[in-house]
Write a protein that holds these residues in place. Sequence first.
Motif, PDB file in Angstrom:
ATOM      1  N   TYR A  62      37.154  40.975  52.994  1.00 21.18           N
ATOM      2  CA  TYR A  62      36.037  40.076  52.720  1.00 21.18           C
ATOM      3  C   TYR A  62      36.538  38.642  52.867  1.00 21.18           C
ATOM      4  CZ  TYR A  62      33.850  44.189  50.702  1.00 21.18           C
ATOM      5  OH  TYR A  62      33.315  45.440  50.505  1.00 21.18           O
ATOM      6  N   ILE A  63      35.916  37.879  53.730  1.00 21.29           N
ATOM      7  CA  ILE A  63      36.283  36.483  53.939  1.00 21.29           C
ATOM      8  C   ILE A  63      35.211  35.631  53.277  1.00 21.29           C
ATOM      9  CG2 ILE A  63      36.711  34.676  55.633  1.00 21.29           C
ATOM     10  CD1 ILE A  63      37.484  36.924  57.603  1.00 21.29           C
ATOM     11  N   THR A  64      35.612  34.804  52.319  1.00 23.71           N
ATOM     12  CA  THR A  64      34.651  34.006  51.566  1.00 23.71           C
ATOM     13  C   THR A  64      35.166  32.587  51.375  1.00 23.71           C
ATOM     14  OG1 THR A  64      35.588  34.500  49.397  1.00 23.71           O
ATOM     15  CG2 THR A  64      33.984  36.070  50.261  1.00 23.71           C
ATOM     16  N   ASP A  65      34.284  31.772  50.792  1.00 23.69           N
ATOM     17  CA  ASP A  65      34.715  30.455  50.347  1.00 23.69           C
ATOM     18  C   ASP A  65      35.394  30.649  48.981  1.00 23.69           C
ATOM     19  OD1 ASP A  65      32.584  31.059  48.742  1.00 23.69           O
ATOM     20  OD2 ASP A  65      31.309  29.433  49.451  1.00 23.69           O
ATOM     21  N   GLY A  66      35.709  29.618  48.293  1.00 20.97           N
ATOM     22  CA  GLY A  66      36.447  29.741  47.034  1.00 20.97           C
ATOM     23  C   GLY A  66      35.584  29.884  45.798  1.00 20.97           C
ATOM     24  N   TYR A  67      34.352  30.403  45.936  1.00 20.20           N
ATOM     25  CA  TYR A  67      33.454  30.551  44.790  1.00 20.20           C
ATOM     26  C   TYR A  67      34.112  31.421  43.727  1.00 20.20           C
ATOM     27  CZ  TYR A  67      28.960  31.165  42.381  1.00 20.20           C
ATOM     28  OH  TYR A  67      27.944  31.186  41.474  1.00 20.20           O
ATOM     29  N   LYS A  68      34.114  30.967  42.468  1.00 19.95           N
ATOM     30  CA  LYS A  68      34.899  31.603  41.414  1.00 19.95           C
ATOM     31  C   LYS A  68      34.420  32.999  41.002  1.00 19.95           C
ATOM     32  CE  LYS A  68      32.338  29.094  37.872  1.00 19.95           C
ATOM     33  NZ  LYS A  68      32.432  28.115  36.810  1.00 19.95           N
ATOM     34  N   VAL A  69      33.233  33.413  41.404  1.00 22.22           N
ATOM     35  CA  VAL A  69      32.709  34.725  41.030  1.00 22.22           C
ATOM     36  C   VAL A  69      33.303  35.843  41.894  1.00 22.22           C
ATOM     37  CG1 VAL A  69      30.610  36.126  40.879  1.00 22.22           C
ATOM     38  CG2 VAL A  69      30.578  33.745  40.142  1.00 22.22           C
ATOM     39  N   TYR A  70      33.644  35.546  43.134  1.00 24.59           N
ATOM     40  CA  TYR A  70      34.117  36.577  44.054  1.00 24.59           C
ATOM     41  C   TYR A  70      35.317  37.380  43.544  1.00 24.59           C
ATOM     42  CZ  TYR A  70      30.942  34.586  47.519  1.00 24.59           C
ATOM     43  OH  TYR A  70      29.837  34.140  48.176  1.00 24.59           O
ATOM     44  N   PRO A  71      36.335  36.778  42.940  1.00 17.75           N
ATOM     45  CA  PRO A  71      37.454  37.584  42.441  1.00 17.75           C
ATOM     46  C   PRO A  71      37.046  38.607  41.370  1.00 17.75           C
ATOM     47  CG  PRO A  71      38.108  35.292  42.591  1.00 17.75           C
ATOM     48  CD  PRO A  71      36.625  35.342  42.844  1.00 17.75           C
ATOM     49  N   CYS A  72      35.919  38.385  40.735  1.00 14.47           N
ATOM     50  CA  CYS A  72      35.435  39.332  39.709  1.00 14.47           C
ATOM     51  C   CYS A  72      34.875  40.604  40.338  1.00 14.47           C
ATOM     52  CB  CYS A  72      34.345  38.685  38.862  1.00 14.47           C
ATOM     53  SG  CYS A  72      34.895  37.241  37.939  1.00 14.47           S
ATOM     54  N   VAL A  73      34.429  40.526  41.587  1.00 13.14           N
ATOM     55  CA  VAL A  73      33.788  41.681  42.216  1.00 13.14           C
ATOM     56  C   VAL A  73      34.536  42.202  43.448  1.00 13.14           C
ATOM     57  CG1 VAL A  73      31.490  41.157  41.346  1.00 13.14           C
ATOM     58  CG2 VAL A  73      32.235  40.157  43.506  1.00 13.14           C
ATOM     59  N   ILE A  74      35.517  41.450  43.937  1.00 12.88           N
ATOM     60  CA  ILE A  74      36.289  41.858  45.106  1.00 12.88           C
ATOM     61  C   ILE A  74      37.755  41.979  44.703  1.00 12.88           C
ATOM     62  CG2 ILE A  74      36.985  41.263  47.454  1.00 12.88           C
ATOM     63  CD1 ILE A  74      34.474  39.496  47.643  1.00 12.88           C
ATOM     64  N   GLU A  75      38.363  43.097  45.043  1.00 13.43           N
ATOM     65  CA  GLU A  75      39.774  43.297  44.716  1.00 13.43           C
ATOM     66  C   GLU A  75      40.640  42.265  45.438  1.00 13.43           C
ATOM     67  OE1 GLU A  75      41.170  47.258  45.192  1.00 13.43           O
ATOM     68  OE2 GLU A  75      39.286  48.128  44.448  1.00 13.43           O
ATOM     69  N   GLU A  76      41.721  41.894  44.820  1.00 15.11           N
ATOM     70  CA  GLU A  76      42.592  40.830  45.343  1.00 15.11           C
ATOM     71  C   GLU A  76      43.100  41.118  46.757  1.00 15.11           C
ATOM     72  OE1 GLU A  76      46.711  38.512  44.206  1.00 15.11           O
ATOM     73  OE2 GLU A  76      45.615  39.583  42.642  1.00 15.11           O
ATOM     74  N   GLY A  77      43.497  42.341  47.038  1.00 18.18           N
ATOM     75  CA  GLY A  77      44.022  42.688  48.356  1.00 18.18           C
ATOM     76  C   GLY A  77      42.971  42.719  49.459  1.00 18.18           C
TER      77      GLY A  77
END
Length: 67
Positions: free
Chosen positions: A8-23
């Motif tokens: 998943y390629i995203t901007d730095g929105y702080k919510v994404y790490p809560c729903v997308i695994e780090e790897g």
Amino acid sequence: MGWACFLYITDGYKVYPCVIEEGDHLVSKTAMTRVEGENCRLRHYLARLHRKTLCYSKSGEMLTTSV
């Protein structure tokens, strides 16, 4: 057949790490620009995907064929 997503390629929105695994998550403005550019060209060349007016085909078969 469904889409298989490996990254998943995203901007730095702080919510994404809560729903997308780090790897599986890449924060990259350069990659986002490329993805958005490709999406823009797809919408430009296939107007039927851009708006739901007379040029919008409601047939799933026609949309699949167009893409």
